[in-house]
Design an enzyme around this catalytic site. Structure first.
Site, PDB file in Angstrom:
ATOM      1  N   LYS A 382       1.091  -1.495   0.195  1.00 53.19           N
ATOM      2  CA  LYS A 382       0.388  -0.307  -0.248  1.00 53.19           C
ATOM      3  C   LYS A 382       0.900   0.911  -0.098  1.00 53.19           C
ATOM      4  CE  LYS A 382      -0.602  -0.315   5.255  1.00 53.19           C
ATOM      5  NZ  LYS A 382      -1.258  -0.967   6.609  1.00 53.19           N
ATOM      6  N   ARG A 476     -11.082  -1.230  15.058  1.00 54.65           N
ATOM      7  CA  ARG A 476     -10.896  -0.080  13.889  1.00 54.65           C
ATOM      8  C   ARG A 476     -11.898  -0.510  12.881  1.00 54.65           C
ATOM      9  NH1 ARG A 476      -5.073   1.160  10.795  1.00 54.65           N
ATOM     10  NH2 ARG A 476      -6.144  -1.296  10.311  1.00 54.65           N
ATOM     11  N   HIS A 504      -6.217  -7.832  13.063  1.00 57.90           N
ATOM     12  CA  HIS A 504      -5.551  -6.949  13.331  1.00 57.90           C
ATOM     13  C   HIS A 504      -4.602  -6.896  14.542  1.00 57.90           C
ATOM     14  CE1 HIS A 504      -2.360  -4.349  11.510  1.00 57.90           C
ATOM     15  NE2 HIS A 504      -2.560  -3.619  11.563  1.00 57.90           N
ATOM     16  N   ARG A 563       0.904 -10.297   6.664  1.00 61.08           N
ATOM     17  CA  ARG A 563       0.742  -9.507   6.047  1.00 61.08           C
ATOM     18  C   ARG A 563       1.854  -8.436   6.839  1.00 61.08           C
ATOM     19  NH1 ARG A 563      -3.845  -9.799   9.122  1.00 61.08           N
ATOM     20  NH2 ARG A 563      -2.982  -8.368   9.982  1.00 61.08           N
ATOM     21  N   TYR A 609      15.070  31.072   6.498  1.00 59.97           N
ATOM     22  CA  TYR A 609      13.834  31.340   6.803  1.00 59.97           C
ATOM     23  C   TYR A 609      13.674  31.685   8.951  1.00 59.97           C
ATOM     24  CZ  TYR A 609      11.082  30.597   2.784  1.00 59.97           C
ATOM     25  OH  TYR A 609      10.377  30.690   1.645  1.00 59.97           O
ATOM     26  N   CYS A 657      13.057  24.274   4.177  1.00 65.01           N
ATOM     27  CA  CYS A 657      12.327  24.745   3.851  1.00 65.01           C
ATOM     28  C   CYS A 657      11.710  23.240   2.790  1.00 65.01           C
ATOM     29  CB  CYS A 657      13.144  25.503   2.743  1.00 65.01           C
ATOM     30  SG  CYS A 657      14.201  26.006   3.162  1.00 65.01           S
ATOM     31  N   MET A 658      10.844  23.979   1.708  1.00 62.65           N
ATOM     32  CA  MET A 658       9.681  22.969   1.019  1.00 62.65           C
ATOM     33  C   MET A 658      10.606  22.421  -0.138  1.00 62.65           C
ATOM     34  SD  MET A 658       6.506  24.055  -1.441  1.00 62.65           S
ATOM     35  CE  MET A 658       5.347  24.412   0.272  1.00 62.65           C
ATOM     36  N   ASP A 659      11.653  22.951  -0.525  1.00 62.19           N
ATOM     37  CA  ASP A 659      12.198  21.847  -1.527  1.00 62.19           C
ATOM     38  C   ASP A 659      13.940  22.565  -1.545  1.00 62.19           C
ATOM     39  OD1 ASP A 659       9.959  22.579  -2.947  1.00 62.19           O
ATOM     40  OD2 ASP A 659      11.278  24.700  -3.176  1.00 62.19           O
TER      41      ASP A 659
HETATM   42  C1  LIG Z   1      -0.812  -1.746   6.717  1.00 63.56           C
HETATM   43  C2  LIG Z   1      -1.279  -3.103   7.086  1.00 63.56           C
HETATM   44  C3  LIG Z   1      -1.074  -4.822   7.293  1.00 63.56           C
HETATM   45  C4  LIG Z   1       1.030  -4.260   7.323  1.00 63.56           C
HETATM   46  O1  LIG Z   1       1.546  -3.660   8.904  1.00 63.56           O
HETATM   47  P1  LIG Z   1       3.015  -4.157   9.027  1.00 63.56           P
HETATM   48  O2  LIG Z   1       2.903  -3.364  10.407  1.00 63.56           O
HETATM   49  O3  LIG Z   1       3.635  -2.815   7.838  1.00 63.56           O
HETATM   50  O4  LIG Z   1       3.583  -4.962   8.758  1.00 63.56           O
HETATM   51  C5  LIG Z   1      -0.703  -5.485   8.327  1.00 63.56           C
HETATM   52  N1  LIG Z   1      -2.148  -5.045   8.465  1.00 63.56           N
HETATM   53  C6  LIG Z   1      -3.346  -4.061   7.972  1.00 63.56           C
HETATM   54  C7  LIG Z   1      -4.005  -4.501   7.906  1.00 63.56           C
HETATM   55  C8  LIG Z   1      -1.854  -2.866   7.592  1.00 63.56           C
HETATM   56  O5  LIG Z   1      -3.472  -2.365   7.509  1.00 63.56           O
END
Ligand SMILES: *Cc1c(COP(=O)(O)O)cnc(C)c1O
Length: 718
Positions: A382, A476, A504, A563, A609, A657-659
C-alpha cells in the site's frame, strides 16, 4: 528497468548478424558451389533477422508495465529510422524505375506497410508491427497463450513461405494464400514472422530473474539446443529444396528453437557494454545495399570487376569492409557532433530514492523462512509500497514468486493488476459497495469491514471475493469477534464468496507484560471464533493475523498468511524496538541528494527562514536541494537531523524549506559541490537508519518512508 546494461554477448552478436545478412544479399559462395551457397545464405544465415527481433523483444516486451509509453517510443523510433532509410534509397528507387509503372500507388502502400521500398527495408515495418502485436498478446494473455498465438501466426506464415508447395494445391487454402499475396509479397513480415520472436524475447527477460539454473548451465543447454535445432533446420531446408516445396526460404519450423537457444546462450556473456555496436549494426544493416551499388560502380571505374564483383567471396568481403567502415565513420562523427542535450537525465539531478531490489528479495526470503511451513508471505504494498514505488516493488516480488499482495484501496489494487501482477490482491481498506463490479473485473478481494457493509455488497448482485475482518480489540475495522451469528450469515450469502478471515493486532510491537497479555487475548478471541465456526460446520477459509511485528514477536501462530509491510522493506518502526525474532533484515531504501552550492557565512550572520540559525563562527554552509515537499520532515530543522556526506556527518541548520535545506560543513573541508548527500539509509560505515531519522522527527519509519517520493518521481534501482 535497466535491462540494457552489460549484455556484451548480445551487442557483439548484433554485428555478426549484420554480416550474415550481408551474406544473404551477396551470396559469397555462389561462384564456388550452389548447394553451399544455399546452405549458407538460405539456411545458416536465417537466424540473423529473427535475432534482431528477439533482442528488441528482450528489452521491450514484458508482461509488466505501467503503460504503453515504451512501446510507443520504440515504434516511433523505428518509424523515424524507416523514414530516413526510405529517403536514403529514393535515388536507387528512381534509378530502378520504381515509380515508372502505370499506377504505383497500391504497390507503394503495400511496400510501405509490409515489404519495404527496398528489398531489405521490410525489416523496419516488420519490427514495429511485430513489437505491437507481441506487446498486445503478452499484456492480454499469459505467456503460454501469447506464445501459442504468436506461433500459430508463424505457422500460418510458414505455409506461405518455405512450405507453400504443400498448401498451394489445397482448395480454399491455396486461394487464401493467393489473396494474401495480393496484400504483401511474403509472409515473412511483421504479421506472421516477427511476433513469435518478440514474445520469446520478452518471455526470456521476464523469466530470467528466477531462472533456476546458473548462467553457465544456461550456456551449455543453449548451445546444445542450438546445435540440435540447427541440424534439424538444415535437414528440413534440404528436404524442402529437394522436393521443390519452397516459394521463399526465410521461414523454417526449426528456425524458432534455433534462434531461441542461440539467444539463451549468448545471454551468458555479460560485462561492460560496448558503446557503439548497437548503432553500428543497425547502420551496417541499413547501408549495405547502398555499398553494393557503390562497390559495383567503383569496380567498374577501376576495371576491377573480375576481382570485386565476379569473385563472390571477395565481393562479399569488400561489401562488409565498406559497410562497416562507413558505419563506423558515421557513428564516430555522430558521437563527436551530436547535440549534448540528447543525453537523457538519469534521475539523479536533484533528490532521488535508491531502491535495492536485492535487499528486498533477501527480506522476502528471510521472512518466508521465519514463518511456519504452510504460511505464505502476503506483501503489503500500500501507499506506493511504503514510498518505495509500488510498480517496481510489486513486479520484483511477483517475479520471485510472491503470490499474495495487499493494498489499501481499490485503486491501488487496480493499478497492481494493470502493472501485470497475477497473485491474489487483498484490499485492506474501505471500498464503496457500488464499485463491486470493478472488484470482480480486476479479481480483487475486498475486506468486509462490518456486517452492514457485507449486506451492502451483497445487494450489488455482483459476485465478489472477500476476506472478513474480525475486530478482536483494535476497534478500527471489523466485525466484533463475539458476533458469531452475523459472521456466519455472510458465509451463507449468495454473491459474496468468503476467501479469508483475519484480524489485526494493535500492540504486537511491544513486549511489556500488559501488551503481551492484551495481544494474547486478541489471538485467543480470534481462534475461539474459528472453533465456533468449525463447530457450526463452516469450512474455514484462509486465515491471517500477523503483520510485521506480529511475525517478529508471535512467530508460531497457525496461519495461512503473514501480512508483512515494514519488515519487508528491511526496517523496524522505531530504533529502540526489541523483537523476539531478530532477523537479518536489510533496508531497501536510501534517500539521496547532492551538494549544489557551498557558501561562506560570517560570524553573526543568519541562514534561512525566521533567521533560526545564526553562525557562531565564520562558517561554510552547503545547500542540498531536498525539502519537506519531498518528504524529508521539517521537524528535523535546526540540528534535529543530520546527513551523511562521504565519511562525514553534518547537521541540518536553520529551518528545512519546502524544496531545500542547509547543512553546516565548516568542519568537513573536503566536502565540495557535487558530492552525494545521504539523508536516509546509504551503505558502508556511514549509514543513517530510517528508524533513527523517523524517531528524530517524532514519528515512525512507516510514516517517514510512505511520505517520500511524491515529487522526486524517479528512483534508481539497484
Ligand atoms: C498496513 C497493514 C499491514 C502491514 O503492517 P506492517 O506493520 O507494515 O507490517 C498489515 N495489516 C493491515 C491490516 C494493515 O493495514
Amino acid at each position: 528497468m535497466n535491462r540494457g546494461k552489460g549484455y556484451t554477448g548480445i551487442e557483439y552478436l548484433r554485428i555478426v548478424a549484420a554480416l550474415f545478412i550481408i551474406a544473404i544479399h551477396t551470396s559469397p559462395l555462389s561462384s564456388v558451389s550452389s548447394t553451399g551457397d544455399f546452405i549458407l545464405t538460405r539456411v545458416a544465415a536465417r537466424w540473423a533477422v529473427p535475432f534482431f527481433f528477439m533482442t528488441s523483444g528482450y528489452f521491450l516486451i514484458s508482461r509488466y508495465g505501467r503503460d504503453a509509453a515504451e512501446l510507443i517510443r520504440f515504434v516511433k523510433h523505428t518509424v523515424v529510422v524507416y523514414g530516413a532509410a526510405i529517403l536514403l534509397y529514393l535515388p536507387v528507387n528512381l534509378y530502378n524505375g520504381y515509380f515508372d509503372r502505370e499506377n504505383p500507388a497500391p504497390q507503394l502502400v503495400r511496400d510501405l506497410i509490409f515489404d519495404g521500398t527496398m528489398y531489405h527495408l521490410w525489416y523496419l515495418p516488420a519490427s514495429a508491427m511485430g513489437a505491437a502485436i507481441a506487446w498486445y498478446l503478452v499484456r492480454r494473455l499469459d505467456y503460454r497463450k501469447a506464445l501459442t498465438a504468436a506461433f500459430l501466426l508463424y505457422l500460418a506464415g510458414l505455409f506461405g513461405d518455405s512450405y507453400y508447395g504443400i498448401v498451394q494445391g489445397i482448395p480454399g487454402v491455396g486461394g487464401i494464400y493467393r489473396f494474401l499475396f495480393q496484400l504483401f509479397d511474403h509472409t515473412r513480415n511483421g504479421l506472421f514472422f516477427a511476433p513469435v520472436f518478440f514474445v520469446l524475447g520478452g518471455c526470456l527477460a521476464d523469466r530470467g530473474v528466477r531462472d533456476r539454473y546458473s548462467r553457465r548451465v544456461c550456456l551449455e543447454n543453449g548451445l546444445c539446443g542450438f546445435g540440435v535445432s540447427f541440424a534439424l533446420m538444415l535437414g528440413e531446408a534440404l528436404l524442402l529444396r529437394l522436393f521443390h516445396v519452397q516459394r521463399h526460404d526465410s521461414m523454417y519450423l526449426f528456425l524458432v528453437p534455433c534462434v531461441y537457444f542461440l539467444f539463451r546462450s549468448i545471454l551468458y556473456f555479460r560485462g561492460r557494454r560496448p558503446r557503439y555496436l548497437k548503432t553500428l549494426s543497425l547502420l551496417v544493416y541499413l547501408i549495405h545495399p547502398m555499398m553494393i551499388v557503390v562497390l559495383r560502380l567503383a569496380a567498374k571505374a577501376l576495371r576491377l570487376q573480375g576481382l570485386l564483383v565476379e569473385n563472390s567471396i571477395f565481393h562479399y568481403l569488400a561489401v562488409c569492409l565498406l559497410s562497416v567502415g562507413t558505419g563506423l565513420a558515421a557513428v564516430i562523427l555522430w558521437e563527436r557532433w551530436r547535440p549534448l542535450g540528447t543525453e537523457r537525465p538519469d534521475g539523479r539531478d536533484r533528490a532521488y530514492t535508491e531502491i535495492d531490489l536485492g535487499n528486498l528479495e533477501h527480506n522476502a526470503r528471510v521472512l518466508q523462512k521465519a514463518m511456519p511451513p504452510q504460511c505464505r508471505l502476503m506483501a503489503v504494498v500500500k501507499a506506493e509500497a511504503y514510498g518505495h514505488g509500488a510498480f517496481e516493488i510489486a513486479v520484483h516480488l511477483d517475479r520471485i514468486g510472491v503470490k499474495a499482495f495487499a493494498a489499501a484501496t481499490i485503486d491501488e489494487g487496480i493499478r497492481l493488476r494493470k502493472y501485470g501482477i497475477r497473485g491474489e490482491i487483498l484490499i485492506l481498506g474501505y471500498t464503496e459497495a457500488g464499485r463491486a463490479a470493478e472488484l470482480k473485473k480486476y479479481n480483487l478481494m475486498q475486506t468486509v469491514i462490518d456486517a452492514d457493509y457485507a449486506d451492502a455488497l451483497e445487494r450489488q448482485k455482483v459476485e465478489v471475493k472477500v476476506h472478513i475482518k474480525i475486530d478482536t480489540g483494535m476497534h478500527r475495522l471489523g466485525i466484533p469477534a463475539a458476533e458469531c451469528g452475523r459472521i456466519e450469515r455472510i458465509f451463507a450469502m449468495k454473491y459474496i464468496h468468503v476467501c479469508g478471515l483475519f484480524t489485526h493486532l494493535c500492540c504486537a510491537d511491544r513486549l511489556t507484560p500488559e501488551d503481551t497479555a492484551f495481544t494474547k487475548g486478541q489471538i485467543d478471541r480470534f481462534y475461539d471464533l474459528l472453533a465456533v465456526l468449525q463447530a457450526d460446520g463452516i469450512p474455514l477459509p484462509k486465515i491471517h493475523i500477523q503483520s510485521s511485528y506480529g511475525l517478529l514477536n508471535y512467530p508460531d501462530l497457525r496461519c495461512d498468511y503473514v501480512r508483512a509491510g515494514i519488515a519487508l522493506y528491511g526496517v523496524l518502526s522505531s530504533p529502540r524496538d526489541k523483537t523476539l525474532l531478530e532477523l537479518d533484515l536489510r533496508p531497501v531504501l536510501s534517500l539521496k541528494s547532492k551538494v549544489v552550492l557551498i557558501r561562506s557565512v560570517g560570524k553573526g550572520e543568519s541562514v534561512g527562514y525566521g533567521r533560526a540559525f545564526t553562525a557562531q563562527r565564520d562558517s561554510r554552509i552547503a545547500i542540498v536541494p531536498v525539502g519537506y515537499a519531498d518528504g524529508f520532515p521539517r521537524n528535523l530543522s535546526c540540528g534535529q537531523g543530520c546527513v551523511a556526506v562521504g565519511e562525514h556527518r553534518v547537521p541540518v541548520i536553520g529551518r528545512i524549506c519546502m524544496d531545500q535545506l542547509a547543512v553546516d560543513v565548516t568542519d568537513a573541508r573536503d566536502i565540495a559541490v557535487g558530492d552525494t548527500v545521504t539523508l536516509i539509509g546509504g551503505s558502508g560505515d556511514n549509514v543513517i537508519p530510517a528508524p533513527a531519522v523517523a524517531c528524530a522527527a517524532g514519528s515512525i519509519s512507516n510514516e517517514l518512508l510512505s511520505r517520500l517520493g511524491g515529487r522526486m518521481g524517479s528512483s534508481v534501482f539497484l
